[in-house]
Scaffold this motif. Structure first.
Motif, PDB file in Angstrom:
ATOM      1  N   LEU A   1       0.837  -1.200  -0.186  1.00 30.37           N
ATOM      2  CA  LEU A   1       0.015  -0.045  -0.079  1.00 30.37           C
ATOM      3  C   LEU A   1       0.767   1.276   0.027  1.00 30.37           C
ATOM      4  O   LEU A   1       1.659   1.265   0.843  1.00 30.37           O
ATOM      5  N   ILE A   2       0.640   2.147  -0.895  1.00 32.12           N
ATOM      6  CA  ILE A   2       1.454   3.526  -1.200  1.00 32.12           C
ATOM      7  C   ILE A   2       0.556   4.693  -0.971  1.00 32.12           C
ATOM      8  O   ILE A   2      -0.777   4.526  -1.392  1.00 32.12           O
ATOM      9  N   ASP A   3       0.855   5.710  -0.186  1.00 32.75           N
ATOM     10  CA  ASP A   3       0.176   7.031  -0.327  1.00 32.75           C
ATOM     11  C   ASP A   3       0.959   7.811  -1.385  1.00 32.75           C
ATOM     12  O   ASP A   3       2.172   8.294  -1.112  1.00 32.75           O
ATOM     13  N   ARG A   4       0.512   7.877  -2.676  1.00 39.10           N
ATOM     14  CA  ARG A   4       1.163   8.338  -3.598  1.00 39.10           C
ATOM     15  C   ARG A   4       1.685   9.969  -3.540  1.00 39.10           C
ATOM     16  O   ARG A   4       2.361  10.506  -3.856  1.00 39.10           O
ATOM     17  N   GLU A   5       0.269  10.430  -2.950  1.00 39.98           N
ATOM     18  CA  GLU A   5       0.553  12.084  -2.895  1.00 39.98           C
ATOM     19  C   GLU A   5       1.488  12.450  -1.758  1.00 39.98           C
ATOM     20  O   GLU A   5       2.156  13.417  -1.964  1.00 39.98           O
ATOM     21  N   LYS A   6       1.573  11.707  -0.697  1.00 38.52           N
ATOM     22  CA  LYS A   6       2.512  12.004   0.518  1.00 38.52           C
ATOM     23  C   LYS A   6       3.933  11.339   0.151  1.00 38.52           C
ATOM     24  O   LYS A   6       4.733  11.582   0.822  1.00 38.52           O
ATOM     25  N   GLY A   7       3.884  10.455  -0.634  1.00 39.11           N
ATOM     26  CA  GLY A   7       5.427   9.805  -1.015  1.00 39.11           C
ATOM     27  C   GLY A   7       5.456   8.700   0.181  1.00 39.11           C
ATOM     28  O   GLY A   7       6.600   8.470   0.345  1.00 39.11           O
ATOM     29  N   LEU A   8       4.402   7.903   0.811  1.00 44.05           N
ATOM     30  CA  LEU A   8       4.731   7.165   1.778  1.00 44.05           C
ATOM     31  C   LEU A   8       4.605   5.621   1.315  1.00 44.05           C
ATOM     32  O   LEU A   8       3.794   5.291   0.746  1.00 44.05           O
ATOM     33  N   ALA A   9       5.609   4.903   1.913  1.00 41.01           N
ATOM     34  CA  ALA A   9       5.441   3.392   1.704  1.00 41.01           C
ATOM     35  C   ALA A   9       4.686   2.958   3.009  1.00 41.01           C
ATOM     36  O   ALA A   9       5.229   2.940   4.114  1.00 41.01           O
ATOM     37  N   LEU A  10       3.262   2.910   2.973  1.00 42.85           N
ATOM     38  CA  LEU A  10       2.444   2.675   4.213  1.00 42.85           C
ATOM     39  C   LEU A  10       2.598   1.240   4.586  1.00 42.85           C
ATOM     40  O   LEU A  10       2.740   1.308   5.900  1.00 42.85           O
ATOM     41  N   PHE A  11       2.411   0.205   4.014  1.00 42.46           N
ATOM     42  CA  PHE A  11       2.676  -1.262   4.361  1.00 42.46           C
ATOM     43  C   PHE A  11       2.838  -2.104   3.437  1.00 42.46           C
ATOM     44  O   PHE A  11       2.464  -2.037   2.160  1.00 42.46           O
ATOM     45  N   SER A  12       3.681  -3.324   3.678  1.00 40.96           N
ATOM     46  CA  SER A  12       3.808  -4.374   2.547  1.00 40.96           C
ATOM     47  C   SER A  12       4.195  -5.606   3.653  1.00 40.96           C
ATOM     48  O   SER A  12       4.914  -5.432   4.736  1.00 40.96           O
ATOM     49  N   ASN A  13       3.523  -6.669   3.085  1.00 42.98           N
ATOM     50  CA  ASN A  13       3.989  -8.003   3.913  1.00 42.98           C
ATOM     51  C   ASN A  13       5.166  -8.320   3.720  1.00 42.98           C
ATOM     52  O   ASN A  13       5.829  -9.166   4.817  1.00 42.98           O
ATOM     53  N   ASN A  14       6.074  -7.766   2.979  1.00 42.83           N
ATOM     54  CA  ASN A  14       7.515  -8.198   2.671  1.00 42.83           C
ATOM     55  C   ASN A  14       8.472  -7.195   2.950  1.00 42.83           C
ATOM     56  O   ASN A  14       9.565  -7.545   2.749  1.00 42.83           O
ATOM     57  N   LEU A  15       8.126  -6.080   3.462  1.00 43.26           N
ATOM     58  CA  LEU A  15       9.090  -5.200   3.782  1.00 43.26           C
ATOM     59  C   LEU A  15       8.798  -4.561   5.297  1.00 43.26           C
ATOM     60  O   LEU A  15       7.858  -4.479   5.632  1.00 43.26           O
ATOM     61  N   PRO A  16       9.946  -3.747   5.934  1.00 49.03           N
ATOM     62  CA  PRO A  16       9.532  -3.267   7.183  1.00 49.03           C
ATOM     63  C   PRO A  16       8.887  -2.021   7.152  1.00 49.03           C
ATOM     64  O   PRO A  16       8.670  -1.690   8.434  1.00 49.03           O
ATOM     65  N   TRP A  17       8.819  -1.524   6.160  1.00 50.39           N
ATOM     66  CA  TRP A  17       8.433  -0.023   6.143  1.00 50.39           C
ATOM     67  C   TRP A  17       6.921   0.127   6.523  1.00 50.39           C
ATOM     68  O   TRP A  17       5.918  -0.816   6.307  1.00 50.39           O
ATOM     69  N   ARG A  18       6.633   0.985   7.451  1.00 44.14           N
ATOM     70  CA  ARG A  18       5.166   1.389   7.924  1.00 44.14           C
ATOM     71  C   ARG A  18       5.199   2.887   7.843  1.00 44.14           C
ATOM     72  O   ARG A  18       5.759   3.512   8.653  1.00 44.14           O
ATOM     73  N   SER A  19       4.321   3.488   6.873  1.00 42.04           N
ATOM     74  CA  SER A  19       4.280   4.903   6.762  1.00 42.04           C
ATOM     75  C   SER A  19       5.611   5.456   6.637  1.00 42.04           C
ATOM     76  O   SER A  19       5.809   6.751   6.954  1.00 42.04           O
ATOM     77  N   PHE A  20       6.348   4.946   5.774  1.00 42.10           N
ATOM     78  CA  PHE A  20       7.933   5.406   5.807  1.00 42.10           C
ATOM     79  C   PHE A  20       7.989   6.434   4.812  1.00 42.10           C
ATOM     80  O   PHE A  20       7.374   6.214   3.622  1.00 42.10           O
ATOM     81  N   PRO A  21       8.396   7.691   5.148  1.00 50.79           N
ATOM     82  CA  PRO A  21       8.551   8.692   3.950  1.00 50.79           C
ATOM     83  C   PRO A  21       9.609   8.633   2.910  1.00 50.79           C
ATOM     84  O   PRO A  21      10.679   9.344   2.837  1.00 50.79           O
ATOM     85  N   LEU A  22       9.464   7.419   1.943  1.00 52.28           N
ATOM     86  CA  LEU A  22      10.353   7.163   1.019  1.00 52.28           C
ATOM     87  C   LEU A  22      10.565   8.028  -0.091  1.00 52.28           C
ATOM     88  O   LEU A  22      11.645   8.606  -0.441  1.00 52.28           O
ATOM     89  N   ALA A  23       9.759   8.624  -0.452  1.00 51.69           N
ATOM     90  CA  ALA A  23       9.967   9.897  -1.513  1.00 51.69           C
ATOM     91  C   ALA A  23      10.635  11.423  -0.825  1.00 51.69           C
ATOM     92  O   ALA A  23      11.519  11.586  -1.296  1.00 51.69           O
ATOM     93  N   LYS A  24      10.306  11.513   0.440  1.00 52.98           N
ATOM     94  CA  LYS A  24      10.985  12.369   0.964  1.00 52.98           C
ATOM     95  C   LYS A  24      12.356  12.325   1.179  1.00 52.98           C
ATOM     96  O   LYS A  24      13.389  12.937   0.817  1.00 52.98           O
ATOM     97  N   LYS A  25      12.731  11.101   1.568  1.00 52.55           N
ATOM     98  CA  LYS A  25      14.130  10.860   2.001  1.00 52.55           C
ATOM     99  C   LYS A  25      15.173  10.822   0.575  1.00 52.55           C
ATOM    100  O   LYS A  25      16.272  11.188   0.617  1.00 52.55           O
ATOM    101  N   LEU A  26      14.530  10.154  -0.560  1.00 53.88           N
ATOM    102  CA  LEU A  26      15.025   9.983  -1.524  1.00 53.88           C
ATOM    103  C   LEU A  26      15.290  11.561  -2.375  1.00 53.88           C
ATOM    104  O   LEU A  26      16.340  11.843  -2.632  1.00 53.88           O
ATOM    105  N   GLN A  27      14.340  12.552  -1.970  1.00 57.89           N
ATOM    106  CA  GLN A  27      14.590  13.721  -2.490  1.00 57.89           C
ATOM    107  C   GLN A  27      15.675  14.419  -1.660  1.00 57.89           C
ATOM    108  O   GLN A  27      16.494  15.210  -2.318  1.00 57.89           O
TER     109      GLN A  27
END
Length: 301
Positions: A73-99
């Motif tokens: 599950l992704i929040d495209r507008e906020k750039g968040l990796a919200l949840f995945s069965n296979n990754l540890p990220w929970r509401s992780f600000p992936l887009a912001k950190k890459l920027q």
């Protein structure tokens, strides 16, 4: 701007590369995922992107940005990796950190959507049709492009791997998901148990499994995957379905068996069902290619 960085983040590995407007990609690099640590997982992603930039001869200002595909599950507008069965990220600000780390625009979407976009562009980008890409990899999911736009439902459309499977175990029903019985993770133990013999005999995994003691269990996997494709066809009647993901890409016999099984089902049209289904053309580069192309195309609007 002539290229973008495409980033394909998965449960088992991270892949990144330069993606050009033609759809070609280069300077591809990979890192194993770190599914138990949120911070370490991001470091793998960051290192992967950094290596692509370091080993390419493209000037920084000629890179339009980063397109990133992440599972779940992704929040495209906020750039968040919200949840995945296979990754540890929970509401992780992936887009912001890459920027912050690379100083360029970032477009974040679901990884299956990115791969679907690449395959859709590859076959002609027809905006008058319904297109489905289904991945069988660490997980199982599909993405739907209808009239040129993604069909997302309430946000999780396409998570076909969550469909419930019923098994009769010693007189009691066991409820499991399609992912639990037919994904790459589900067959990993079979791969470990037989990989040595397969290598010795130069056979693909499914050739070996169908010829040996695991034939019945392997036939069940094929049947379950074929039924899931058939359910997509019966529900939305797409013009084209492409099957991809690591399990499909590395096992030509599996795709052929799924096509054969589907042709035994009732067709909604006056032609074999397999006529509108194909295996991935872009294979392991589909995810990063789609991520880069989506970023480039988003800047054209």
């Amino acid at each position: 701007m002539e290229c973008a960085i495409g980033l394909d983040i998965g449960g088992s590995k991270v892949a990144a590369g330069l993606v050009f407007e033609s759809g070609k990609c280069g300077s591809v690099t990979t890192r194993p995922s770190a599914p138990s640590s949120e911070a370490e997982m991001y470091e793998r992603v960051k290192d992967c992107v950094g290596e692509v930039i370091a080993k390419s001869d493209i000037q920084w200002e000629r890179i339009a940005g980063i397109g990133a595909g992440s599972p779940g599950l992704i929040d495209r507008e906020k750039g968040l990796a919200l949840f995945s069965n296979n990754l540890p990220w929970r509401s992780f600000p992936l887009a912001k950190k890459l920027q912050e780390d690379f100083g360029m625009p970032v477009l974040l979407d679901n990884d299956v959507c990115m791969a679907a976009y690449a395959e859709w562009v590859h076959i002609g980008r027809n905006r008058n049709e319904t297109f489905v890409f289904m991945t069988v990899s660490t997980g199982i999911a599909c993405s739907i492009i209808h009239n040129g736009a993604f069909f997302r439902g309430a946000g999780m459309a396409g998570e076909i791997g969550m469909n419930v499977e019923e098994e009769d175990g010693d007189g009691t029903f066991i409820y499991r998901t399609l992912e639990e019985v037919a994904s790459g993770s589900a067959i990993s133990e079979k791969v470990k148990a037989y990989s040595g013999k397969i290598e010795e005999q130069k056979m693909e995994l499914f050739d070996y499994l169908l010829a040996g003691e695991q034939a019945k269990e392997t036939e069940k996997i094929i049947a379950r995957l074929a039924k899931s494709v058939y359910s997509i066809i019966c529900t939305i009647d797409p013009h084209r379905i492409v099957l991809g993901g690591g399990v499909i890409n590395r096992n030509r016999r599996l795709a052929a068996e799924i096509f054969h099984t589907l042709d035994g089902y009732r067709s909604l049209r006056n032609e074999p069902i397999s006529k509108r289904i194909s295996a991935s053309a872009l294979k392991d580069t589909a995810g990063l290619t789609g991520a880069g192309l989506m970023l480039l195309h988003s800047l054209e609007k």
